[in-house]
Design a protein around this motif. Structure first.
Motif, PDB file in Angstrom:
ATOM      1  N   THR B  33       0.821  -1.216   0.000  1.00 55.31           N
ATOM      2  CA  THR B  33       0.000   0.000   0.000  1.00 55.31           C
ATOM      3  C   THR B  33       0.853   1.265   0.000  1.00 55.31           C
ATOM      4  O   THR B  33       0.316   2.360   0.069  1.00 55.31           O
ATOM      5  CB  THR B  33      -1.024   0.063   1.169  1.00 55.31           C
ATOM      6  OG1 THR B  33      -0.332   0.360   2.382  1.00 55.31           O
ATOM      7  CG2 THR B  33      -1.821  -1.213   1.308  1.00 55.31           C
ATOM      8  N   GLY B  34       2.173   1.128  -0.109  1.00 61.02           N
ATOM      9  CA  GLY B  34       3.031   2.293  -0.255  1.00 61.02           C
ATOM     10  C   GLY B  34       3.310   2.621  -1.715  1.00 61.02           C
ATOM     11  O   GLY B  34       4.222   3.392  -2.010  1.00 61.02           O
ATOM     12  N   GLU B  35       2.515   2.059  -2.622  1.00 61.89           N
ATOM     13  CA  GLU B  35       2.791   2.193  -4.061  1.00 61.89           C
ATOM     14  C   GLU B  35       2.840   3.647  -4.515  1.00 61.89           C
ATOM     15  O   GLU B  35       3.735   4.049  -5.263  1.00 61.89           O
ATOM     16  CB  GLU B  35       1.733   1.469  -4.913  1.00 61.89           C
ATOM     17  CG  GLU B  35       1.690  -0.025  -4.770  1.00 61.89           C
ATOM     18  CD  GLU B  35       0.648  -0.461  -3.751  1.00 61.89           C
ATOM     19  OE1 GLU B  35       0.379   0.300  -2.792  1.00 61.89           O
ATOM     20  OE2 GLU B  35       0.105  -1.560  -3.909  1.00 61.89           O
ATOM     21  N   VAL B  36       1.849   4.434  -4.089  1.00 69.54           N
ATOM     22  CA  VAL B  36       1.763   5.804  -4.602  1.00 69.54           C
ATOM     23  C   VAL B  36       2.967   6.621  -4.114  1.00 69.54           C
ATOM     24  O   VAL B  36       3.650   7.292  -4.902  1.00 69.54           O
ATOM     25  CB  VAL B  36       0.429   6.467  -4.186  1.00 69.54           C
ATOM     26  CG1 VAL B  36       0.422   7.935  -4.576  1.00 69.54           C
ATOM     27  CG2 VAL B  36      -0.749   5.742  -4.850  1.00 69.54           C
ATOM     28  N   ALA B  37       3.269   6.536  -2.830  1.00 67.65           N
ATOM     29  CA  ALA B  37       4.408   7.276  -2.277  1.00 67.65           C
ATOM     30  C   ALA B  37       5.707   6.852  -2.960  1.00 67.65           C
ATOM     31  O   ALA B  37       6.568   7.673  -3.285  1.00 67.65           O
ATOM     32  CB  ALA B  37       4.498   7.034  -0.764  1.00 67.65           C
ATOM     33  N   ARG B  38       5.841   5.566  -3.198  1.00 66.40           N
ATOM     34  CA  ARG B  38       7.056   5.027  -3.806  1.00 66.40           C
ATOM     35  C   ARG B  38       7.225   5.538  -5.239  1.00 66.40           C
ATOM     36  O   ARG B  38       8.301   6.011  -5.615  1.00 66.40           O
ATOM     37  CB  ARG B  38       6.953   3.499  -3.811  1.00 66.40           C
ATOM     38  CG  ARG B  38       8.179   2.776  -4.291  1.00 66.40           C
ATOM     39  CD  ARG B  38       7.842   1.312  -4.589  1.00 66.40           C
ATOM     40  NE  ARG B  38       7.017   0.720  -3.547  1.00 66.40           N
ATOM     41  CZ  ARG B  38       6.083  -0.192  -3.768  1.00 66.40           C
ATOM     42  NH1 ARG B  38       5.843  -0.629  -4.992  1.00 66.40           N
ATOM     43  NH2 ARG B  38       5.366  -0.678  -2.780  1.00 66.40           N
ATOM     44  N   CYS B  39       6.165   5.493  -6.003  1.00 67.17           N
ATOM     45  CA  CYS B  39       6.267   5.928  -7.405  1.00 67.17           C
ATOM     46  C   CYS B  39       6.429   7.446  -7.475  1.00 67.17           C
ATOM     47  O   CYS B  39       7.122   7.953  -8.367  1.00 67.17           O
ATOM     48  CB  CYS B  39       5.057   5.453  -8.200  1.00 67.17           C
ATOM     49  SG  CYS B  39       5.060   3.663  -8.443  1.00 67.17           S
ATOM     50  N   GLU B  40       5.809   8.173  -6.543  1.00 67.28           N
ATOM     51  CA  GLU B  40       6.010   9.624  -6.530  1.00 67.28           C
ATOM     52  C   GLU B  40       7.453   9.959  -6.182  1.00 67.28           C
ATOM     53  O   GLU B  40       8.050  10.862  -6.779  1.00 67.28           O
ATOM     54  CB  GLU B  40       5.018  10.299  -5.577  1.00 67.28           C
ATOM     55  CG  GLU B  40       3.621  10.287  -6.191  1.00 67.28           C
ATOM     56  CD  GLU B  40       2.584  11.100  -5.439  1.00 67.28           C
ATOM     57  OE1 GLU B  40       2.689  11.178  -4.192  1.00 67.28           O
ATOM     58  OE2 GLU B  40       1.665  11.645  -6.099  1.00 67.28           O
ATOM     59  N   SER B  41       8.037   9.243  -5.251  1.00 73.24           N
ATOM     60  CA  SER B  41       9.452   9.452  -4.924  1.00 73.24           C
ATOM     61  C   SER B  41      10.326   9.167  -6.134  1.00 73.24           C
ATOM     62  O   SER B  41      11.315   9.870  -6.385  1.00 73.24           O
ATOM     63  CB  SER B  41       9.897   8.535  -3.783  1.00 73.24           C
ATOM     64  OG  SER B  41       9.206   8.841  -2.612  1.00 73.24           O
ATOM     65  N   ALA B  42       9.962   8.127  -6.885  1.00 71.69           N
ATOM     66  CA  ALA B  42      10.749   7.782  -8.075  1.00 71.69           C
ATOM     67  C   ALA B  42      10.673   8.906  -9.105  1.00 71.69           C
ATOM     68  O   ALA B  42      11.680   9.263  -9.729  1.00 71.69           O
ATOM     69  CB  ALA B  42      10.248   6.467  -8.669  1.00 71.69           C
ATOM     70  N   VAL B  43       9.484   9.483  -9.267  1.00 74.35           N
ATOM     71  CA  VAL B  43       9.328  10.588 -10.223  1.00 74.35           C
ATOM     72  C   VAL B  43      10.123  11.809  -9.740  1.00 74.35           C
ATOM     73  O   VAL B  43      10.804  12.480 -10.531  1.00 74.35           O
ATOM     74  CB  VAL B  43       7.831  10.929 -10.424  1.00 74.35           C
ATOM     75  CG1 VAL B  43       7.665  12.230 -11.195  1.00 74.35           C
ATOM     76  CG2 VAL B  43       7.137   9.787 -11.170  1.00 74.35           C
ATOM     77  N   GLU B  44      10.071  12.089  -8.435  1.00 71.13           N
ATOM     78  CA  GLU B  44      10.866  13.197  -7.867  1.00 71.13           C
ATOM     79  C   GLU B  44      12.352  12.985  -8.159  1.00 71.13           C
ATOM     80  O   GLU B  44      13.082  13.910  -8.519  1.00 71.13           O
ATOM     81  CB  GLU B  44      10.679  13.281  -6.338  1.00 71.13           C
ATOM     82  CG  GLU B  44       9.288  13.652  -5.858  1.00 71.13           C
ATOM     83  CD  GLU B  44       8.930  15.084  -6.216  1.00 71.13           C
ATOM     84  OE1 GLU B  44       9.834  15.889  -6.497  1.00 71.13           O
ATOM     85  OE2 GLU B  44       7.710  15.385  -6.241  1.00 71.13           O
ATOM     86  N   SER B  45      12.774  11.763  -7.982  1.00 65.40           N
ATOM     87  CA  SER B  45      14.181  11.419  -8.196  1.00 65.40           C
ATOM     88  C   SER B  45      14.573  11.656  -9.652  1.00 65.40           C
ATOM     89  O   SER B  45      15.637  12.222  -9.947  1.00 65.40           O
ATOM     90  CB  SER B  45      14.376   9.954  -7.787  1.00 65.40           C
ATOM     91  OG  SER B  45      15.484   9.399  -8.416  1.00 65.40           O
ATOM     92  N   ALA B  46      13.701  11.267 -10.574  1.00 67.61           N
ATOM     93  CA  ALA B  46      13.987  11.484 -12.001  1.00 67.61           C
ATOM     94  C   ALA B  46      13.996  12.981 -12.316  1.00 67.61           C
ATOM     95  O   ALA B  46      14.844  13.464 -13.074  1.00 67.61           O
ATOM     96  CB  ALA B  46      12.947  10.756 -12.854  1.00 67.61           C
ATOM     97  N   LEU B  47      13.058  13.711 -11.694  1.00 67.59           N
ATOM     98  CA  LEU B  47      13.003  15.167 -11.903  1.00 67.59           C
ATOM     99  C   LEU B  47      14.276  15.842 -11.405  1.00 67.59           C
ATOM    100  O   LEU B  47      14.726  16.848 -11.955  1.00 67.59           O
ATOM    101  CB  LEU B  47      11.808  15.768 -11.147  1.00 67.59           C
ATOM    102  CG  LEU B  47      10.461  15.743 -11.864  1.00 67.59           C
ATOM    103  CD1 LEU B  47       9.382  16.292 -10.943  1.00 67.59           C
ATOM    104  CD2 LEU B  47      10.507  16.518 -13.173  1.00 67.59           C
ATOM    105  N   ALA B  48      14.862  15.272 -10.368  1.00 67.54           N
ATOM    106  CA  ALA B  48      16.101  15.825  -9.804  1.00 67.54           C
ATOM    107  C   ALA B  48      17.314  15.451 -10.657  1.00 67.54           C
ATOM    108  O   ALA B  48      18.451  15.804 -10.310  1.00 67.54           O
ATOM    109  CB  ALA B  48      16.282  15.326  -8.371  1.00 67.54           C
ATOM    110  N   GLY B  49      17.060  14.712 -11.737  1.00 70.52           N
ATOM    111  CA  GLY B  49      18.153  14.433 -12.669  1.00 70.52           C
ATOM    112  C   GLY B  49      18.792  13.063 -12.544  1.00 70.52           C
ATOM    113  O   GLY B  49      19.777  12.777 -13.225  1.00 70.52           O
TER     114      GLY B  49
END
Lengths: 226, 226
Positions: B33-49
């Motif tokens: 059930t941590g899927e959304v937080a996990r994928c949002e963190s992954a997107v943040e990480s990609a946005l950070a380069g």
């Protein structure tokens, strides 16, 4: 497969096996509709004591040769006498889905439009049932020169249930030379542009086109207010 | 994934990633059930380069994270701004099918029994439709501690259409430590023996048990007098 002494496969697929895996091996290659002869030769080869690999494209269990080899072994009473293993692979539907985006993120049905071995009435009934129950649909063997009309008939069934706007994706030659990908609403999709090297994916009622890709949401957005 | 600087995944699945692929990388691991937080963190990480990989078990497009990542990118207007790719894999249903024999050699439907994101009425209607149209059925998320009743309900729907003798296959922990495989007629199948690490495959009207395996013939035997 690296341990096999003999490799059997459809001529067109043998060409996709890396050369290093074929070096020094006997190859049993037959053309389309040569499936039975090819798999029987493979069983003969195994009976003669050679480790034999039968290759399919994609996953051998999804419309591939795993079933036919098992049938031949059963018919000859060899199921308990020959050691064999089915090796899973990436099925064409997953390769196509990855290139289209994420169309299979919810329940889906897989139907082959080939009526060589299955009556068209059975195929049509399955498409009707899958469309009515809101499955995403992945269509194998959508169209060949000899079977040119089934895809249009199948899409007409879908259209009556889901209308003109449901997204349709086409992938041809996934991850191979000549790869093509297309996503559009059903109303703009031309079945004539499809050949037998293609997979067609039809969305369910929730599938949308996003950035040129197909996206079937699982439901996280509603539950977690994405 | 070898090129990624960051790897995000469910804690239980990160453990299956070979250590050499994680060496020197930042890992974003969250629980169920941590899927959304996990994928949002992954997107943040990609946005950070940072090149970022989100891992799923099996194929990321089949009930995996491909859809959720795409949804998050769409919601944030990043679909055309971030480069991303869905990488196909071997889905659990193909891994299970290979271990069971060849149950998916004809048209099949894939249904998740989890009603966390989908109403049970929708799930039940899909099972009814798939059983009535004679699809082979692959059931994901068949049973968990909190959702202990759905599998018995689903099999009761199947039983009304296909009777007690239709073959059922169970694979638990396919190709992992603790792997279990079982094939039996529906009448002898105990839903209580199933957990969430399992896939259940139910045959169609043609599926038979041969040498302890499930075999769904494609129709070669009839056509070619095997």
């Amino acid at each position: 497969m690296s341990r096999a002494a003999v490799v059997a496969g459809y001529t067109g697929y043998i060409g996709y096996v890396p050369e290093r895996l074929l070096a020094g091996k006997k190859v049993i290659a037959t053309g389309m509709t040569g499936e039975v002869a090819r798999c029987e030769s493979a069983v003969e080869s195994a009976l003669a004591g050679c480790d034999t690999a039968v290759v399919s494209s994609g996953d051998a269990g999804v419309y591939g040769m795993a079933g036919l080899v098992l049938e031949i072994l059963e018919k000859r009473g060899l199921l308990e006498r020959i050691e064999f293993e089915v090796v899973p692979g990436i099925p064409a539907l997953c390769a196509a889905a990855a290139l289209l985006g994420a169309p299979l993120t919810h329940d889906f049905a897989v139907v082959s439009l080939s009526d060589l071995l299955t009556p068209w009435e059975t195929i049509a009934a399955r498409i009707q049932a899958a469309a009515s129950a809101d499955f995403v649909l992945a269509l194998y063997n959508p169209r060949s020169k000899r079977r040119s009309g089934q895809l249009a008939l199948a899409l007409a069934i879908v259209r009556r249930v889901r209308g003109e706007t449901v997204p349709v994706g086409l992938v041809r030659q996934a991850y191979r030379a000549g790869q093509e990908t297309r996503v559009c609403p059903l109303g703009a999709f031309d079945p004539e542009s499809v050949d037998m090297l293609s997979i067609v994916v039809v969305g369910n009622s929730m599938t949308r086109i996003a950035g040129g890709r197909m996206l079937t949401p699982r439901g996280y957005a509603e539950k977690y207010d994405l």
